[in-house]
Design an enzyme around this catalytic site. Structure first.
Site, PDB file in Angstrom:
ATOM      1  CB  CYS A 182     -52.672  12.882 -11.012  1.00  0.00           C
ATOM      2  SG  CYS A 182     -51.749  12.578 -12.574  1.00  0.00           S
TER       3      CYS A 182
ATOM      4  CG  HIS B 123     -51.576   9.654  -7.940  1.00  0.00           C
ATOM      5  ND1 HIS B 123     -52.498  10.124  -8.228  1.00  0.00           N
ATOM      6  CD2 HIS B 123     -50.364   9.731  -9.150  1.00  0.00           C
ATOM      7  CE1 HIS B 123     -52.790   9.662  -9.294  1.00  0.00           C
ATOM      8  NE2 HIS B 123     -51.943   9.952 -10.394  1.00  0.00           N
TER       9      HIS B 123
ATOM     10  CD  GLU C 249     -54.529   8.827  -5.404  1.00  0.00           C
ATOM     11  OE1 GLU C 249     -53.612  10.306  -4.438  1.00  0.00           O
ATOM     12  OE2 GLU C 249     -54.487   9.045  -6.452  1.00  0.00           O
TER      13      GLU C 249
END
Lengths: 218, 84
Positions: free
Chosen positions: A87, A195, A197
């Site tokens: 990002c 994302h 994560e």
């Protein structure tokens, strides 16, 4: 496996990134402040996390890409250390020149925050070896400036050299050729808008991001 | 000396902000607006000793992203006279 997460003023995914790296590697990453001029010795992986570094002033990632720590990060990338930019981290990596292109305002101007269906276009990278190209994945996106732009010559080169790693199944932000993530020519630097994560725990709605960290940290 | 830097998106690069402004002007019943492109104006207050070459470096290294943007530098006339 030694990893580090770079923290900028305005980063907000640095802790999620640290949790993902620790969950998969079993080792706490170093949290490195942007103002430092040196990285810890012996790093294998450097993560540039998401967020709104410097409030997106001037351009997303522009100020962060000129901070002290970036010089050693570029040197580490040149030595082959694995760099993951997510990002805002992707925006920062393009602003440093480690990755080509630029991330512009989403073509429909809206901030987009949802789970995005992605194709893994190239599972032959150190970041994606744990994925199967035939199986689409679902990974959250949350961005305003995720519209990947590069001129046709650069796009042709990226595709020709298999540097396109992830594509959106539906083009949610206007990105050229649906590109959601790319690697550099050497293959050790990955930038992506989604994302991974945020997709490592079933309690958070999915685990399609896990394979990326497992590939990266294996 | 006051120097103004105009940063604009290159031709061919989609400008969603400009499109939204265009749309808003039309919804306010302004007719005859063919296109809108939005950019940035950055004003620098510089020592007169700073030359144009140095300002171009500032633009290339930080103020503009030349992958997607062009820039124009507007110097005060007095500065131009000094150079010529």
């Amino acid at each position: 496996m030694q990893s580090a997460v770079i923290v900028f003023p305005g980063s907000n995914c640095d802790r999620d990134m640290a949790v993902a790296l620790e969950t998969v590697s079993g080792k706490k990453p170093h949290m490195v402040w942007h103002g430092d001029s040196e990285l810890p010795a012996g790093l294998d992986v450097i993560a540039v996390p998401g967020g709104f570094s410097y409030g997106d002033y001037l351009r997303s990632g522009a100020m962060a890409s000129r901070s002290n720590i970036i010089k050693p990060v570029i040197e580490a990338a040149t030595r082959g250390v694995k760099i993951l930019g997510v990002c805002n981290g992707f925006q920062i990596l393009t602003e440093t020149g480690l990755l080509p292109g630029a991330l512009m305002r989403n073509s429909n101007i809206h901030f987009v925050c949802k789970d995005a269906a992605l194709d893994v276009v190239n599972s032959n990278t150190i970041f994606t070896s744990g994925y199967d190209e035939k199986t689409p994945v679902s990974i959250p996106v949350a961005h305003h400036d995720g519209n990947f732009f590069a001129d046709d010559e650069v796009l042709d080169r990226l595709e020709g050299q298999n540097q396109v790693v992830f594509r959106y199944r539906d083009n949610i932000n206007g990105s050229s050729r649906n590109i959601a993530g790319i690697v550099n020519e050497a293959g050790n630097v990955l930038g992506m808008m989604p994302h991974p994560e945020r997709a490592i725990d079933e309690k958070h709605g999915g685990t399609d991001g896990l394979a990326l960290f497992e590939s990266l940290l294996s | 000396m006051k120097v103004r830097i105009f940063v604009t998106l290159k031709q061919g690069v989609l400008d969603p902000q400009g499109k939204a402004i265009h749309h808003a002007l039309e919804s306010l019943d302004f007719s005859g607006v063919n296109d809108v492109r939005a950019g940035k104006l950055i004003e620098l207050d510089l020592d007169p000793s700073v030359g144009r070459e140095e300002i171009e470096k500032m633009c290339d290294k930080l103020l503009a992203n030349t992958v997607i943007e062009n820039y124009d530098i507007e110097m005060p006339e007095s500065a131009l006279e000094t150079v010529s």
